[in-house]
Design a protein around this motif. Structure first.
Motif, PDB file in Angstrom:
ATOM      1  N   TRP A 161       0.879  -1.177   0.000  1.00 34.81           N
ATOM      2  CA  TRP A 161       0.000   0.000   0.000  1.00 34.81           C
ATOM      3  C   TRP A 161       0.912   1.222   0.000  1.00 34.81           C
ATOM      4  O   TRP A 161       1.710   1.403   0.914  1.00 34.81           O
ATOM      5  CB  TRP A 161      -0.889  -0.007   1.242  1.00 34.81           C
ATOM      6  CG  TRP A 161      -1.912   1.111   1.314  1.00 34.81           C
ATOM      7  CD1 TRP A 161      -1.682   2.445   1.147  1.00 34.81           C
ATOM      8  CD2 TRP A 161      -3.306   0.963   1.589  1.00 34.81           C
ATOM      9  NE1 TRP A 161      -2.842   3.152   1.308  1.00 34.81           N
ATOM     10  CE2 TRP A 161      -3.860   2.266   1.577  1.00 34.81           C
ATOM     11  CE3 TRP A 161      -4.132  -0.115   1.860  1.00 34.81           C
ATOM     12  CZ2 TRP A 161      -5.216   2.493   1.822  1.00 34.81           C
ATOM     13  CZ3 TRP A 161      -5.476   0.119   2.105  1.00 34.81           C
ATOM     14  CH2 TRP A 161      -6.012   1.401   2.081  1.00 34.81           C
ATOM     15  N   GLN A 162       0.782   2.050  -1.033  1.00 38.86           N
ATOM     16  CA  GLN A 162       1.552   3.287  -1.116  1.00 38.86           C
ATOM     17  C   GLN A 162       0.675   4.447  -0.647  1.00 38.86           C
ATOM     18  O   GLN A 162      -0.340   4.756  -1.278  1.00 38.86           O
ATOM     19  CB  GLN A 162       1.997   3.550  -2.566  1.00 38.86           C
ATOM     20  CG  GLN A 162       2.999   2.552  -3.114  1.00 38.86           C
ATOM     21  CD  GLN A 162       4.393   2.760  -2.585  1.00 38.86           C
ATOM     22  OE1 GLN A 162       4.791   2.133  -1.608  1.00 38.86           O
ATOM     23  NE2 GLN A 162       5.141   3.642  -3.221  1.00 38.86           N
ATOM     24  N   GLY A 163       1.057   5.095   0.446  1.00 36.09           N
ATOM     25  CA  GLY A 163       0.269   6.194   0.978  1.00 36.09           C
ATOM     26  C   GLY A 163       1.103   7.442   1.149  1.00 36.09           C
ATOM     27  O   GLY A 163       2.187   7.395   1.738  1.00 36.09           O
ATOM     28  N   TYR A 164       0.613   8.577   0.643  1.00 35.92           N
ATOM     29  CA  TYR A 164       1.387   9.829   0.633  1.00 35.92           C
ATOM     30  C   TYR A 164       0.779  10.879   1.552  1.00 35.92           C
ATOM     31  O   TYR A 164      -0.439  11.068   1.618  1.00 35.92           O
ATOM     32  CB  TYR A 164       1.434  10.417  -0.786  1.00 35.92           C
ATOM     33  CG  TYR A 164       2.087   9.508  -1.781  1.00 35.92           C
ATOM     34  CD1 TYR A 164       3.471   9.479  -1.927  1.00 35.92           C
ATOM     35  CD2 TYR A 164       1.323   8.652  -2.561  1.00 35.92           C
ATOM     36  CE1 TYR A 164       4.071   8.627  -2.834  1.00 35.92           C
ATOM     37  CE2 TYR A 164       1.915   7.802  -3.470  1.00 35.92           C
ATOM     38  CZ  TYR A 164       3.287   7.789  -3.599  1.00 35.92           C
ATOM     39  OH  TYR A 164       3.871   6.936  -4.498  1.00 35.92           O
ATOM     40  N   TYR A 165       1.664  11.596   2.230  1.00 36.86           N
ATOM     41  CA  TYR A 165       1.292  12.769   3.018  1.00 36.86           C
ATOM     42  C   TYR A 165       2.291  13.877   2.660  1.00 36.86           C
ATOM     43  O   TYR A 165       3.498  13.671   2.828  1.00 36.86           O
ATOM     44  CB  TYR A 165       1.387  12.471   4.502  1.00 36.86           C
ATOM     45  CG  TYR A 165       0.815  13.583   5.349  1.00 36.86           C
ATOM     46  CD1 TYR A 165      -0.465  13.491   5.874  1.00 36.86           C
ATOM     47  CD2 TYR A 165       1.545  14.732   5.631  1.00 36.86           C
ATOM     48  CE1 TYR A 165      -0.992  14.506   6.647  1.00 36.86           C
ATOM     49  CE2 TYR A 165       1.012  15.750   6.391  1.00 36.86           C
ATOM     50  CZ  TYR A 165      -0.247  15.635   6.911  1.00 36.86           C
ATOM     51  OH  TYR A 165      -0.784  16.644   7.667  1.00 36.86           O
ATOM     52  N   MET A 166       1.847  15.035   2.226  1.00 34.94           N
ATOM     53  CA  MET A 166       0.535  15.278   1.645  1.00 34.94           C
ATOM     54  C   MET A 166       0.596  14.964   0.147  1.00 34.94           C
ATOM     55  O   MET A 166       1.666  15.037  -0.446  1.00 34.94           O
ATOM     56  CB  MET A 166       0.165  16.751   1.808  1.00 34.94           C
ATOM     57  CG  MET A 166      -0.012  17.243   3.230  1.00 34.94           C
ATOM     58  SD  MET A 166      -1.520  16.626   4.019  1.00 34.94           S
ATOM     59  CE  MET A 166      -2.817  17.364   3.011  1.00 34.94           C
ATOM     60  N   TYR A 167      -0.558  14.680  -0.424  1.00 35.11           N
ATOM     61  CA  TYR A 167      -0.603  14.585  -1.877  1.00 35.11           C
ATOM     62  C   TYR A 167      -1.176  15.859  -2.475  1.00 35.11           C
ATOM     63  O   TYR A 167      -0.855  16.220  -3.604  1.00 35.11           O
ATOM     64  CB  TYR A 167      -1.429  13.378  -2.321  1.00 35.11           C
ATOM     65  CG  TYR A 167      -1.274  13.087  -3.791  1.00 35.11           C
ATOM     66  CD1 TYR A 167      -0.210  12.321  -4.257  1.00 35.11           C
ATOM     67  CD2 TYR A 167      -2.164  13.607  -4.719  1.00 35.11           C
ATOM     68  CE1 TYR A 167      -0.040  12.073  -5.615  1.00 35.11           C
ATOM     69  CE2 TYR A 167      -2.007  13.369  -6.077  1.00 35.11           C
ATOM     70  CZ  TYR A 167      -0.945  12.610  -6.519  1.00 35.11           C
ATOM     71  OH  TYR A 167      -0.771  12.381  -7.864  1.00 35.11           O
ATOM     72  N   ALA A 168      -2.029  16.543  -1.713  1.00 35.62           N
ATOM     73  CA  ALA A 168      -2.589  17.821  -2.154  1.00 35.62           C
ATOM     74  C   ALA A 168      -2.520  18.804  -0.997  1.00 35.62           C
ATOM     75  O   ALA A 168      -3.006  18.503   0.097  1.00 35.62           O
ATOM     76  CB  ALA A 168      -4.031  17.649  -2.629  1.00 35.62           C
ATOM     77  N   GLY A 169      -1.908  19.957  -1.239  1.00 35.23           N
ATOM     78  CA  GLY A 169      -1.794  20.969  -0.203  1.00 35.23           C
ATOM     79  C   GLY A 169      -3.084  21.731  -0.021  1.00 35.23           C
ATOM     80  O   GLY A 169      -4.107  21.459  -0.656  1.00 35.23           O
ATOM     81  N   GLY A 170      -3.049  22.726   0.858  1.00 34.63           N
ATOM     82  CA  GLY A 170      -4.249  23.508   1.115  1.00 34.63           C
ATOM     83  C   GLY A 170      -3.931  24.747   1.924  1.00 34.63           C
ATOM     84  O   GLY A 170      -2.775  25.160   2.048  1.00 34.63           O
ATOM     85  N   THR A 171      -4.974  25.334   2.483  1.00 35.49           N
ATOM     86  CA  THR A 171      -4.871  26.558   3.268  1.00 35.49           C
ATOM     87  C   THR A 171      -5.680  26.382   4.538  1.00 35.49           C
ATOM     88  O   THR A 171      -6.825  25.908   4.486  1.00 35.49           O
ATOM     89  CB  THR A 171      -5.428  27.771   2.481  1.00 35.49           C
ATOM     90  OG1 THR A 171      -4.861  27.785   1.172  1.00 35.49           O
ATOM     91  CG2 THR A 171      -5.099  29.081   3.187  1.00 35.49           C
ATOM     92  N   ASN A 172      -5.118  26.737   5.666  1.00 34.53           N
ATOM     93  CA  ASN A 172      -5.876  26.643   6.909  1.00 34.53           C
ATOM     94  C   ASN A 172      -7.141  27.490   6.809  1.00 34.53           C
ATOM     95  O   ASN A 172      -7.112  28.595   6.258  1.00 34.53           O
ATOM     96  CB  ASN A 172      -5.030  27.103   8.096  1.00 34.53           C
ATOM     97  CG  ASN A 172      -3.970  26.089   8.467  1.00 34.53           C
ATOM     98  OD1 ASN A 172      -4.161  24.887   8.310  1.00 34.53           O
ATOM     99  ND2 ASN A 172      -2.834  26.567   8.961  1.00 34.53           N
ATOM    100  N   PRO A 173      -8.258  26.994   7.344  1.00 38.68           N
ATOM    101  CA  PRO A 173      -9.532  27.709   7.176  1.00 38.68           C
ATOM    102  C   PRO A 173      -9.681  28.930   8.067  1.00 38.68           C
ATOM    103  O   PRO A 173     -10.788  29.438   8.231  1.00 38.68           O
ATOM    104  CB  PRO A 173     -10.568  26.637   7.529  1.00 38.68           C
ATOM    105  CG  PRO A 173      -9.862  25.711   8.447  1.00 38.68           C
ATOM    106  CD  PRO A 173      -8.444  25.685   7.988  1.00 38.68           C
TER     107      PRO A 173
END
Length: 752
Positions: A324-336
């Protein structure tokens, strides 16, 4: 001619018999899904899932569908997300699950996109969120947090009930639930949390927990998940490249990493287990949830991994036997919102940016694709096409292996094989300490019915090589004895097409039986019996896309592709779109017609300096736990230069997907719209990209850029090229090199 003895490896069979744990088989069983101690299977077929982390609460809801399509186009099959208590329940009795917090809608959308879902419910999550994700009122409650203290469990019971109520019967479509995060010494608490979650109405075939740091996990209750980062913000600013990071650029059967979570253990005065390296239990397969898709940026230390750094770690984990290949992060973001980040103020050893959580991920905060997206999606296409075979293949390490993490002479390679066929994995890349060209490589692979030696003559392995060479691979009634080019996919057809991509600087040989043929890479296949072999040139590697919807197909383009289950292709282009689709019947690429209603455009931004920076900024803004502290908002208001950005008219058109590119040098940057901070960044030498639509830009809004200089003697750690720029100044560094807005075209076309 006498050549050196080949490097050798012998296929090693599975050490233990095939087993089916209680999880997913007897407990929370779902039709067609089964977990074994070797792999996960669907409808009796082994699969190797690829999970990518995306935090729905850090991404505008109107972008969820696109981000999920971007993940799917990258070969991700599972989306994972923390469910941050802090974001949902900022005050007692005020739970919110609407708008950007509508986790149920997120699950629905992911499933509609064709992705499985893993929810990481905590209650303590971390993810660089304030208090690790605890709301302040929970953090300050008079309870023993993260224990079986009844007062704490009462709070958790309410929270789990709120999650269960929001998600409802959709848990029937959730693949996995992670309990807690980085909990090292309380296996019984994990059992309690699992019981509370189930009592609240949550269920999933897979229950997981992070296993790194020698975590003591309850046997049989949770699937242990591991990780691997090539560098980290959580070590000291002046720390050298740590062995725990370097380990991941080698093939190994040790899965534990005592370095991940070191910041949490440091804050809580918890030592990593002294029991030695941990390997997966005999009950579960080796699986990951946190391979570094990039790296967050702390104020004191600002790593910036390159695409190949990210890809090399993932590549090695596949060679190591990953199920199982699991990535952190795969998509970034912005704190709400502001002040929802971990910082020295919350007792955390590291100051994280208040808003921006780009993570240098394959999909950035602005929704743009990093080069790592292309590097990883070839690996994921390989797992999609060959995962059912690979899952049945244990990993075998060669007879001659590197002595330690300092070894830059011994070649790094491994074998995955079932004894009949397999794949040879080569990894000859690492950051920070360059590797030389490896001279004169040949390999001898001992399988059950004889040896395979390759290539026909020694080859040099250039730095940067990541290879997956097939061995005794049968398709279309033809067996490829070996090929010295990386497997990508297998296209169906009356005559199937094996797609390979050449390695830069390595001649391509394809052997069938006793015949060895040198193949010149190109865009037309070579026929071997009942099999076509298409060897793409190395320079096309970043342009490769493979879609599985409606049948597996191969496309080439430098633009961004997305698609949905209906076969509709979305093309995001920064120039005239060009997409080529491979036709296995014709054995050739054909150009797809992609109508573009508007032309891509790049527009300069008029920059008006409203205020210069202070002539002198401090070398330090204080320390916490020995690490430099970030300047606060009041310091930015007092000392930063302020620029007003006059944007072109198209910058306000959401249909043009406008991106603001800021090239600068300094310390801390913050972008504000009508005085409201919308995102920020610690400088690390990278171009800063902001999605203007996501940031809330509208016609007539005032956009200001606030840049704080970096003092020449600052103790913060920045990447080498940024450090060289800082070293060139005698006082302080602050430049605004360029600002522009780029509008791409967003077009759709049907995939034939």
């Amino acid at each position: 001619m006498l050549w050196p003895e080949p490097l050798s490896v012998r296929h090693q069979a599975w050490a233990t018999p095939l087993r089916r744990p209680r999880m997913s088989n007897d407990e929370d069983a779902r039709p067609g899904l089964s977990l074994t101690n070797r792999y996960l299977s669907r409808d009796g077929v082994p699969v190797i899932p690829v999970s990518g982390e995306l935090h729905y609460s850090r991404v505008p809801r109107e972008r969820w569908a696109e981000r999920l399509r971007q993940m799917k186009a990258g070969g991700v099959t599972v989306v994972a997300s923390y469910v941050f208590w802090l974001h949902h329940v900022p005050a007692p009795g005020r739970a919110r699950f609407d708008g950007d917090l509508d986790v149920a809608a997120f699950v629905d959308l992911a499933v509609e996109t064709g992705l499985d879902v893993v929810l990481r419910i905590g209650p303590w999550c971390h993810g660089e969120a304030r208090n690790g994700g605890f709301p302040d009122w929970v953090q300050h409650a008079p309870v023993r947090h993260r224990t079986d203290d009844p007062a704490y469990l009462a709070l958790v019971t309410e929270w789990f009930g709120q999650i269960a109520g929001a998600v409802g019967d959709r848990f029937g479509r959730v693949l996995g639930i992670q309990l807690e995060n980085e909990l090292y010494d309380q296996p019984q608490h994990l059992v309690t949390l699992k019981r509370l979650a189930r009592e609240a109405g949550m269920s999933a075939p897979l229950w997981t927990a992070t296993a790194w740091g020698g975590a003591d996990l309850p046997a049989g209750e949770v699937l242990p998940l591991y990780g691997g980062y090539g560098d980290g913000f959580w070590v000291d600013a002046d720390a050298p490249w740590d062995p725990t990071f370097r380990d991941h650029y080698f093939f190994s059967h040790v899965w534990d990493d005592p370095g991940i979570g070191a910041d949490v253990r440091r804050a809580q005065a918890i030592e990593a287990s002294s029991g030695g390296p941990r390997t997966p239990s005999e009950e579960f397969p080796p699986a990951t949830c946190e391979l570094g898709g990039g790296m967050a940026t702390a104020y004191h230390r600002r790593p910036r991994p390159a695409a190949l750094d990210v890809a090399a770690i993932a590549h090695c984990k596949i060679g190591n036997g990953s199920a199982w290949q699991g990535y952190y992060m795969y998509a970034g973001g912005t704190n709400p919102g502001p002040d929802l980040h971990e910082s020295h103020a919350t007792g955390y050893p590291n100051d994280i940016a208040r808003l921006g959580y780009d993570f240098h991920a394959p999909i950035g905060e602005a929704g743009t694709l990093a080069p790592s997206h292309a590097e990883l999606r070839r690996q994921h296409a390989f797992l999609s096409a060959f995962g059912h075979r690979l899952a049945e293949m244990p990993s075998s390490l060669p007879d001659q292996r590197p002595a330690d993490v300092e070894d830059v002479t011994a070649l790094r390679w491994a074998l995955r094989s079932d004894g009949e066929s397999g794949f040879l994995f080569l990894s000859w890349h690492q950051p920070h300490v360059p590797l030389p060209t490896y001279r004169g490589a040949r390999f001898r692979v001992a399988l059950d019915h004889g040896d395979v030696e390759l290539p026909s003559k020694p080859v040099d392995i250039p730095p940067g090589t990541l290879a997956r060479w097939p061995l005794q691979l049968t398709a279309g009634g033809t067996t490829i004895t070996y090929a010295t080019a990386s497997a990508i996919t297998l296209l169906p057809g009356d005559v199937p097409t094996l797609v390979l991509v050449a390695e830069p600087g390595i001649e391509v040989e394809i052997a069938v039986s006793e015949t060895v043929q040198t193949v010149t890479p190109g865009l037309t296949p070579v026929r071997f019996g009942g099999l076509d072999v298409l060897v793409l040139p190395a320079e096309t590697a970043a342009s490769v896309w493979v879609t599985e919807d409606g049948g597996r197909r191969l496309l080439l383009t430098d633009d961004e592709l997305q698609w949905d289950a209906s076969g509709t292709l979305t093309v995001k282009a920064s120039k005239t779109a060009e997409v080529r689709l491979y036709d296995p019947t014709a054995g050739a690429f054909a150009t797809l017609t992609v109508p573009q209603s508007t032309a891509p455009v790049r527009g300069p931004v008029t920059v008006e300096r409203l205020r210069p920076a202070a002539p002198t900024v401090p070398v330090s803004y204080g320390k916490h736990d020995g690490r430099p502290s970030a300047p606060g908002p009041e310091t930015l208001d007092e000392l930063a230069a302020v620029y007003r950005l006059h944007l072109p008219e198209f910058a306000a058109d959401p249909g043009r997907d406008p991106l603001l590119h800021i090239t600068w040098a300094g310390d801390v940057g913050e972008l504000r719209i009508d005085g409201r901070p919308v995102t920020d960044r610690y400088w690390d030498g990278a171009v800063w990209t902001v999605n203007l639509t996501d940031a809330g830009y509208r016609p007539g809004a005032q956009v200001t850029l606030h840049l704080l200089p970096l003092a020449a003697g600052s103790p913060v750690s920045v990447p080498a090229e940024a450090r060289a720029r800082l070293a060139a100044t005698d006082t302080q560094l602050l430049t605004l090199d360029s600002v522009e807005v780029v509008a791409r075209t967003v077009s759709t076309a049907a995939i034939p």
